[in-house]
Design an enzyme around this catalytic site. Structure first.
Site, short mmCIF file in Angstrom:
data_model
loop_
_atom_site.label_atom_id
_atom_site.label_comp_id
_atom_site.label_asym_id
_atom_site.label_seq_id
_atom_site.Cartn_x
_atom_site.Cartn_y
_atom_site.Cartn_z
N GLY A 34 0.81 -1.21 0.00
CA GLY A 34 0.00 0.00 0.00
C GLY A 34 0.84 1.26 0.00
O GLY A 34 2.01 1.25 -0.35
N HIS A 40 4.61 2.12 -7.93
CA HIS A 40 3.62 1.03 -7.90
C HIS A 40 2.74 1.06 -9.14
O HIS A 40 2.44 0.01 -9.73
CB HIS A 40 2.74 1.14 -6.65
CG HIS A 40 3.44 0.94 -5.36
ND1 HIS A 40 3.64 1.97 -4.45
CD2 HIS A 40 4.01 -0.15 -4.80
CE1 HIS A 40 4.28 1.50 -3.40
NE2 HIS A 40 4.52 0.22 -3.58
N GLN A 64 7.62 -9.48 7.81
CA GLN A 64 8.89 -8.98 7.30
C GLN A 64 9.42 -7.79 8.09
O GLN A 64 10.41 -7.17 7.69
CB GLN A 64 8.78 -8.64 5.81
CG GLN A 64 7.88 -7.48 5.46
CD GLN A 64 7.57 -7.43 3.97
OE1 GLN A 64 6.95 -8.33 3.41
NE2 GLN A 64 8.02 -6.37 3.32
N LYS A 152 13.73 -1.54 -7.79
CA LYS A 152 14.23 -0.74 -6.66
C LYS A 152 14.59 -1.66 -5.50
O LYS A 152 15.62 -1.48 -4.84
CB LYS A 152 13.18 0.29 -6.25
CG LYS A 152 13.73 1.41 -5.35
CD LYS A 152 13.62 1.11 -3.87
CE LYS A 152 12.19 1.22 -3.39
NZ LYS A 152 12.12 1.03 -1.91
N GLN A 156 15.24 -8.28 -3.21
CA GLN A 156 13.93 -8.93 -3.07
C GLN A 156 13.50 -9.58 -4.38
O GLN A 156 13.00 -10.71 -4.38
CB GLN A 156 12.89 -7.91 -2.63
CG GLN A 156 11.47 -8.45 -2.59
CD GLN A 156 10.50 -7.39 -2.11
OE1 GLN A 156 10.31 -7.23 -0.90
NE2 GLN A 156 9.88 -6.67 -3.02
#
Length: 283
Positions: A34, A40, A64, A152, A156
């Site tokens: 969010g 996004h 996390q 970015k 991950q």
């Protein structure tokens, strides 16, 4: 412009996706926490280029966050997020509660080795376990054909790709270029924590990294170049630098200059932690 369908249960999510599948439609997913920004939205646009339907999850994942991190303060603005998703033509927003994702008795965690080693894990040792677990759950719940993640958060992205390879998850992972403001600062929900002075300093982050990446590509000494980058960030006003390191692009193993590379960094401005990465140009 119409608002996306909003569901907060796994059963409702699966029912809608089942209907789309019955009609022969391909589904893409954009997992988020969010506080949506232009970065996004760029992921949603890429998802819509690849698939007929786009699902965006909005879930601040407690698994996390370490106890000392900003879980309670992390920005939450669902109504605004839904407006942005409507403008982007996303089809469905999945907004589960913590109880829906981690019901009483939940006891499973997924640990991914390889690209999770070092960098973020040196400072956030439980982070990627939390990421891998929630991503595996989202993929199981939504069964997307594609999932889009921003570069970015480069480490991950590599971890999620490893997860899918190792567990044979039938999801194509798409890495999307980092979206930056006019000054080159990578878009991040945590940028909202910065005041004007902090923003001016933060906007030099990518400048320092680009200079260092160019020096690495030119054959300079890696330890000297990354050390100079750490010193430059401190002189600009960053309070602490967690790391500036060069890694191989695909595996995140230590970089060799005959391989494609990424220069990855994390640094603090006050209580705000920023991360960024820059491709090391080929020699």
């Amino acid at each position: 412009m119409s608002r996306p369908l909003v569901v907060d249960s796994v059963a409702a999510l699966r029912a809608q996706i089942h209907d789309w599948r019955r009609d022969g439609l391909r589904v893409a997913m954009v997992p988020t926490m969010g506080a949506l920004h232009d970065g996004h939205i760029s992921l949603v646009r890429i998802a819509l280029e690849k698939a007929d339907r786009c699902v965006v999850s909005v879930f601040v994942n407690p698994a996390q966050f370490a106890p000392t991190e900003d879980l309670d303060k992390y920005p939450r603005q669902l109504a605004t997020d839904l407006d942005r998703l409507a403008e982007a033509n996303a089809h469905l927003a999945f907004t589960p509660t913590v109880g829906e994702m981690y019901p009483a008795g939940f006891a499973t965690r997924i640990s991914v080795g390889g690209p999770s080693s070092g960098l973020e894990s040196d400072f956030r040792p439980t982070f990627f376990e939390g990421v891998a677990t929630v991503v595996a759950k989202l993929f199981s719940q939504a069964s997307p054909d594609f999932a889009v993640f921003g570069e970015k958060d480069y480490q991950q992205l590599c971890v999620v790709r490893q997860l899918c390879r190792d567990l044979d998850l039938p999801v194509e992972i798409i890495g999307a270029p980092t979206v930056r403001d006019a000054h080159g600062l990578a878009m991040s929900s945590r940028n909202a924590y910065l005041n004007e002075t902090g923003l001016k300093i933060a906007r030099q982050f990518n400048v320092v990294l680009r200079k260092a990446a160019a020096a690495l590509a030119a054959g300079g000494d890696e330890a000297a170049i990354t050390g100079d980058a750490v010193s430059a960030l401190a002189q600009l006003g960053f309070d602490k630098v967690d790391y500036v390191q060069a890694r191989e692009s695909l595996t995140l193993a230590p970089w060799r200059n005959d391989h494609s590379g990424r220069l990855l960094a994390a640094a603090w401005l006050g209580k705000t932690r920023l991360i960024d990465n820059i491709e090391i140009p080929s020699a």
